[in-house]
Design a protein around this motif. Structure first.
Motif, PDB file in Angstrom:
ATOM      1  N   ALA A   4      -2.837 -10.098   2.660  1.00 52.02           N
ATOM      2  CA  ALA A   4      -3.858  -9.307   3.334  1.00 52.02           C
ATOM      3  C   ALA A   4      -3.535  -7.817   3.223  1.00 52.02           C
ATOM      4  O   ALA A   4      -2.387  -7.389   3.381  1.00 52.02           O
ATOM      5  CB  ALA A   4      -3.941  -9.710   4.806  1.00 52.02           C
ATOM      6  N   SER A   5      -4.539  -7.055   2.924  1.00 50.19           N
ATOM      7  CA  SER A   5      -4.354  -5.614   2.771  1.00 50.19           C
ATOM      8  C   SER A   5      -4.099  -4.975   4.129  1.00 50.19           C
ATOM      9  O   SER A   5      -4.795  -5.287   5.107  1.00 50.19           O
ATOM     10  CB  SER A   5      -5.607  -4.985   2.140  1.00 50.19           C
ATOM     11  OG  SER A   5      -5.858  -5.553   0.871  1.00 50.19           O
ATOM     12  N   PRO A   6      -3.102  -4.123   4.231  1.00 52.97           N
ATOM     13  CA  PRO A   6      -2.853  -3.472   5.526  1.00 52.97           C
ATOM     14  C   PRO A   6      -3.979  -2.515   5.878  1.00 52.97           C
ATOM     15  O   PRO A   6      -4.668  -1.985   5.006  1.00 52.97           O
ATOM     16  CB  PRO A   6      -1.531  -2.724   5.285  1.00 52.97           C
ATOM     17  CG  PRO A   6      -1.493  -2.494   3.803  1.00 52.97           C
ATOM     18  CD  PRO A   6      -2.176  -3.693   3.195  1.00 52.97           C
ATOM     19  N   GLU A   7      -4.156  -2.346   7.187  1.00 53.59           N
ATOM     20  CA  GLU A   7      -5.194  -1.437   7.645  1.00 53.59           C
ATOM     21  C   GLU A   7      -4.827   0.007   7.305  1.00 53.59           C
ATOM     22  O   GLU A   7      -3.656   0.379   7.260  1.00 53.59           O
ATOM     23  CB  GLU A   7      -5.378  -1.576   9.157  1.00 53.59           C
ATOM     24  CG  GLU A   7      -5.876  -2.955   9.577  1.00 53.59           C
ATOM     25  CD  GLU A   7      -6.107  -3.022  11.067  1.00 53.59           C
ATOM     26  OE1 GLU A   7      -5.856  -1.994  11.742  1.00 53.59           O
ATOM     27  OE2 GLU A   7      -6.533  -4.074  11.550  1.00 53.59           O
ATOM     28  N   SER A   8      -5.839   0.768   7.063  1.00 49.95           N
ATOM     29  CA  SER A   8      -5.621   2.174   6.749  1.00 49.95           C
ATOM     30  C   SER A   8      -5.054   2.895   7.967  1.00 49.95           C
ATOM     31  O   SER A   8      -5.436   2.610   9.109  1.00 49.95           O
ATOM     32  CB  SER A   8      -6.945   2.834   6.331  1.00 49.95           C
ATOM     33  OG  SER A   8      -7.476   2.174   5.197  1.00 49.95           O
ATOM     34  N   PRO A   9      -4.121   3.803   7.774  1.00 47.63           N
ATOM     35  CA  PRO A   9      -3.559   4.528   8.920  1.00 47.63           C
ATOM     36  C   PRO A   9      -4.625   5.359   9.615  1.00 47.63           C
ATOM     37  O   PRO A   9      -5.460   6.000   8.985  1.00 47.63           O
ATOM     38  CB  PRO A   9      -2.472   5.409   8.288  1.00 47.63           C
ATOM     39  CG  PRO A   9      -2.863   5.523   6.843  1.00 47.63           C
ATOM     40  CD  PRO A   9      -3.549   4.242   6.488  1.00 47.63           C
ATOM     41  N   GLN A  10      -4.589   5.274  10.942  1.00 53.20           N
ATOM     42  CA  GLN A  10      -5.552   6.007  11.747  1.00 53.20           C
ATOM     43  C   GLN A  10      -5.017   7.393  12.083  1.00 53.20           C
ATOM     44  O   GLN A  10      -3.805   7.585  12.236  1.00 53.20           O
ATOM     45  CB  GLN A  10      -5.845   5.237  13.047  1.00 53.20           C
ATOM     46  CG  GLN A  10      -6.402   3.846  12.808  1.00 53.20           C
ATOM     47  CD  GLN A  10      -7.743   3.877  12.103  1.00 53.20           C
ATOM     48  OE1 GLN A  10      -8.562   4.774  12.352  1.00 53.20           O
ATOM     49  NE2 GLN A  10      -7.971   2.913  11.228  1.00 53.20           N
ATOM     50  N   PRO A  11      -5.896   8.370  12.187  1.00 51.58           N
ATOM     51  CA  PRO A  11      -5.436   9.719  12.548  1.00 51.58           C
ATOM     52  C   PRO A  11      -4.891   9.751  13.964  1.00 51.58           C
ATOM     53  O   PRO A  11      -5.349   9.008  14.843  1.00 51.58           O
ATOM     54  CB  PRO A  11      -6.708  10.572  12.415  1.00 51.58           C
ATOM     55  CG  PRO A  11      -7.830   9.597  12.564  1.00 51.58           C
ATOM     56  CD  PRO A  11      -7.347   8.308  11.966  1.00 51.58           C
ATOM     57  N   TYR A  12      -3.896  10.578  14.176  1.00 50.19           N
ATOM     58  CA  TYR A  12      -3.275  10.698  15.492  1.00 50.19           C
ATOM     59  C   TYR A  12      -4.230  11.389  16.457  1.00 50.19           C
ATOM     60  O   TYR A  12      -4.790  12.439  16.161  1.00 50.19           O
ATOM     61  CB  TYR A  12      -1.971  11.487  15.388  1.00 50.19           C
ATOM     62  CG  TYR A  12      -1.312  11.745  16.723  1.00 50.19           C
ATOM     63  CD1 TYR A  12      -0.648  10.732  17.386  1.00 50.19           C
ATOM     64  CD2 TYR A  12      -1.373  13.005  17.309  1.00 50.19           C
ATOM     65  CE1 TYR A  12      -0.048  10.949  18.608  1.00 50.19           C
ATOM     66  CE2 TYR A  12      -0.769  13.242  18.529  1.00 50.19           C
ATOM     67  CZ  TYR A  12      -0.108  12.199  19.172  1.00 50.19           C
ATOM     68  OH  TYR A  12       0.485  12.432  20.387  1.00 50.19           O
ATOM     69  N   THR A  13      -4.406  10.752  17.594  1.00 53.16           N
ATOM     70  CA  THR A  13      -5.292  11.289  18.623  1.00 53.16           C
ATOM     71  C   THR A  13      -4.449  11.785  19.783  1.00 53.16           C
ATOM     72  O   THR A  13      -3.660  11.024  20.356  1.00 53.16           O
ATOM     73  CB  THR A  13      -6.277  10.224  19.112  1.00 53.16           C
ATOM     74  OG1 THR A  13      -7.005   9.711  17.988  1.00 53.16           O
ATOM     75  CG2 THR A  13      -7.252  10.811  20.121  1.00 53.16           C
ATOM     76  N   VAL A  14      -4.588  13.016  20.116  1.00 53.82           N
ATOM     77  CA  VAL A  14      -3.837  13.603  21.216  1.00 53.82           C
ATOM     78  C   VAL A  14      -4.463  13.160  22.527  1.00 53.82           C
ATOM     79  O   VAL A  14      -5.637  13.420  22.789  1.00 53.82           O
ATOM     80  CB  VAL A  14      -3.825  15.144  21.122  1.00 53.82           C
ATOM     81  CG1 VAL A  14      -3.047  15.744  22.289  1.00 53.82           C
ATOM     82  CG2 VAL A  14      -3.236  15.575  19.792  1.00 53.82           C
ATOM     83  N   THR A  15      -3.705  12.441  23.345  1.00 57.77           N
ATOM     84  CA  THR A  15      -4.187  11.968  24.637  1.00 57.77           C
ATOM     85  C   THR A  15      -3.509  12.755  25.747  1.00 57.77           C
ATOM     86  O   THR A  15      -2.336  13.142  25.643  1.00 57.77           O
ATOM     87  CB  THR A  15      -3.893  10.479  24.821  1.00 57.77           C
ATOM     88  OG1 THR A  15      -2.474  10.262  24.682  1.00 57.77           O
ATOM     89  CG2 THR A  15      -4.638   9.642  23.777  1.00 57.77           C
TER      90      THR A  15
END
Length: 288
Positions: free
Chosen positions: A100-111
């Motif tokens: 299975a292809s890994p999910e694309s990295p998500q952008p970092y969200t500043v919380t």
């Protein structure tokens, strides 16, 4: 209609033989053993006789010219080009399956960092009380409150009124509790901070470093320690406001169960939770 090609007829003959052998695997085990004996015993039950006849048919089909020719053709074909032929088809399919292809990295969200403090955060918070302002604050506090009193506790009858570092304060609510607060300040800003609180019954004659004989006051001391741990930098005045909310500790009902004493242990509501809607400390049992 023209007859099927020789290869298709051979494949069909081998397929029929394979299906017959697979069905024979479900026959009774004793029947399969009896067929290999030189002189098998007569089979009297009709079902066993049927199985025996089917085994004879499979043996006859296996010895037939069509099946033997198909087996020889398959053997010759395997010798000619048998590099990609494997017996375990399921294992081959499992090897060829793409992972299975890994999910694309998500952008970092500043919380926004959530505060773990149990004390309210208001816009009109008072500035931190300085050590030099403590004596005047105590005088003003005692003038404005009749049932609550605050003072500097001293182990000996000393006339020295200077605020030590750390200092021990004595907070009392008439007929409810006595609390000893250990406060300290740093040499940089001199702001008073509450380090620990120990509570006792109103008529107990105990020293600040001891503990109460009653479980409700020991639980109350633990509750104050939990709140101080949630916000060690809480303002001194804000903590005194919290202490004043225990004026009716033995008569106020729990905000959750609406009982004065909890069902388990029959202890008063020693926990306080800040209510943003009315801007007050609400009583609550620890078990609630």
């Amino acid at each position: 209609m023209s007859p099927p090609p020789a290869v298709e007829s051979q494949v069909q003959a081998l397929t029929d033989l394979y299906n017959s052998i697979q069905n024979a695997r479900h026959y009774p085990r004793d029947l399969l053993k009896a067929t290999v004996l030189p002189n098998p015993l007569p089979l009297t039950p009709p079902s066993l006789s049927l199985y025996s006849q089917q085994l004879k048919d499979i043996a006859h089909t296996l010895r037939s010219d069509a099946v033997q020719a198909a087996l020889r053709a398959a053997q010759e074909s395997q010798k000619a080009d048998g590099q990609n032929i494997m017996n375990n088809v399921r294992r081959e399919n499992r090897k060829r399956r793409r992972p299975a292809s890994p999910e694309s990295p998500q952008p970092y969200t500043v919380t926004e960092r959530q505060s773990s403090s149990l004390f309210p955060v208001t816009k009109d918070d008072l500035t931190c009380l300085k050590s030099s302002e403590l004596v005047e604050y105590i005088r003003q506090f005692n003038k404005e409150h009749s049932s609550c009193k605050l003072g500097i506790w001293q182990g000996t009858r000393s006339s020295n009124k200077d605020v030590k570092n750390p200092a021990t304060l004595r907070f009392t609510i008439k007929d409810v509790l006595t609390a000893y607060l250990t406060v300290s300040y740093t040499t940089s800003d001199l702001a008073l901070l509450v380090e620990s609180v120990t509570t006792f019954g109103p008529r107990e004659r105990k020293l600040p470093h001891s503990q109460s004989e009653y479980s409700v006051y020991r639980m109350l001391s633990q509750e104050f320690g939990r709140m101080i741990h949630s916000d060690p930098q809480v303002g001194f005045q804000k903590f005194i406001t919290l202490l004043c909310s225990y004026e009716n500790m033995f008569t106020m009902r729990c905000d959750k169960c609406q009982r004065v004493l909890c069902v388990e242990g029959h202890v008063a509501a020693v926990e306080r939770v800040w209510n943003e809607s009315n801007g007050q400390w609400e009583p609550r049992h620890i078990s609630c």
